[in-house]
Motif scaffolding. Sequence first.
Motif, PDB file in Angstrom:
ATOM      1  N   UNK A   6       0.849  -1.201   0.000  1.00  0.00           N
ATOM      2  CA  UNK A   6       0.000   0.000   0.000  1.00  0.00           C
ATOM      3  C   UNK A   6       0.885   1.252   0.000  1.00  0.00           C
ATOM      4  N   UNK A   7       1.887   1.238   0.841  1.00  0.00           N
ATOM      5  CA  UNK A   7       2.808   2.386   0.875  1.00  0.00           C
ATOM      6  C   UNK A   7       3.482   2.580  -0.481  1.00  0.00           C
TER       7      UNK A   7
ATOM      8  N   UNK B 240      -9.301  -1.303  -2.121  1.00  0.00           N
ATOM      9  CA  UNK B 240      -8.745  -2.665  -2.210  1.00  0.00           C
ATOM     10  C   UNK B 240      -8.035  -3.017  -0.906  1.00  0.00           C
ATOM     11  N   UNK B 241      -7.201  -2.090  -0.409  1.00  0.00           N
ATOM     12  CA  UNK B 241      -6.429  -2.405   0.801  1.00  0.00           C
ATOM     13  C   UNK B 241      -7.305  -2.431   2.048  1.00  0.00           C
TER      14      UNK B 241
ATOM     15  N   UNK C 159      -6.151   0.570   6.367  1.00  0.00           N
ATOM     16  CA  UNK C 159      -7.044   1.688   6.118  1.00  0.00           C
ATOM     17  C   UNK C 159      -6.293   3.015   6.004  1.00  0.00           C
ATOM     18  N   UNK C 160      -6.532   3.684   4.882  1.00  0.00           N
ATOM     19  CA  UNK C 160      -6.030   5.050   4.707  1.00  0.00           C
ATOM     20  C   UNK C 160      -7.220   5.867   4.230  1.00  0.00           C
ATOM     21  N   UNK C 161      -7.361   7.060   4.748  1.00  0.00           N
ATOM     22  CA  UNK C 161      -8.461   7.909   4.302  1.00  0.00           C
ATOM     23  C   UNK C 161      -8.078   8.555   2.954  1.00  0.00           C
TER      24      UNK C 161
END
Length: 335
Positions: free
Chosen positions: A230-231, A293-294, A300-302
């Motif tokens: 994700x990062x 997707x993640x 969780x990222x906003x």
Amino acid sequence: MNDKYDYYERYSDYQEQYTRPNDRRSRRKRKKVAHHVAKKSEDDIIAEIAETIGLEGGFETTYTPSLHEETFLLEAVRPFYTEELISDVLMLVKGGKEANVYCCKAGVGSSSDLLAAKVYRPRKFRTIRNDAVYRQGRTILDNDGNEVRDSRELRALAKKSGFGINIQHTSWLVHEFVAMSELWEAGAAVPQPYEVGDNAILMEYVGDATMAAPTLQSVRLEKRHAKRLLEKLLFNIELMLTKGWIHGDLSAFNVLYWHEDVTVIDFPQVINPTRNRDAYNLLLRDVQRVCDYFARQRMHVDARVFTHDLWQRHFSQRQDDRLADESRFEIEVSE
Ligand SMILES: Nc1ncnc2c1ncn2[C@@H]1O[C@H](COP(=O)(O)OP(=O)(O)OP(=O)(O)O)[C@@H](O)[C@H]1O
Ligand SMILES: [Mg+2]
């Protein structure tokens, strides 16, 4: 000519045959009986052309394409074959809405074993996308990556004539190639592009001889990889932005997963963040889809906060402090 007419024509011909005087003059005057010659089907014609293209180029492929596919495949990849960038087409990786992707054996002119050829489908087989939103603020590029300025070509584009549509089509392809080249140079996680032809792009192949890399959409990540990936994707979105590109169609369907790593693909619709009125929303949509997707992988990222922050830093503040430092966004991990 309709059938009825045809029938009477023939009937009168036959009648004449039985009643005619058999002298030379009448014979000369006599109308020729139209012999029915079987018309070649479209498939026969396509097959003949494909055969000529394949044989003349001395190019036979391990992969056996379907009849309709053969012509556009061989025409599109033959320049790569001639340049010795590829020596064979091994398998169809995927037939998409707009393009088919093939795994090719690399030629002597290449350092890898396998390469991917993305071959755009002929216009009539392609799904027409609503492309107006992506075209805003875009220059039209020719085969060499230069802006189209010729007045005849610009008129054809405006009129959307067949010639104009071809120019537009080439431009999509060249945009994809140019964006991939710049991004690859900048160290982004994209396949290395090698060559662009009239209807195809040759690039690094992700996968091995038995299978191509699956898309992220079709895999379930182990937790230990999810955070890092994700990062990496958010970093790549930012890297693209610093190079003047927004993907525009980013989602887990356009990310390949191979050896616990990700590669972003499919760039024809890339947009310029400063010239496209919808740039912010398209960026937000890209980020949102990645985050969705993640989220299913419990990371969780906003997306709104992330996109807003990104935009602020790149377009509202100093341009030299650009790349993300990971502390600027937080990933929450749920159990
Ligand atoms: N470099 C590559 N290496 C391996 N496989 C690839 C590569 N590029 C594309 N693919 C495969 O081909 C598929 C279609 O490629 P791409 O997404 O670029 O085209 P598309 O026309 O948008 O297709 P779709 O409509 O399926 O998204 C991808 O989903 C992927 O499975
Ligand atoms: Mg795609």
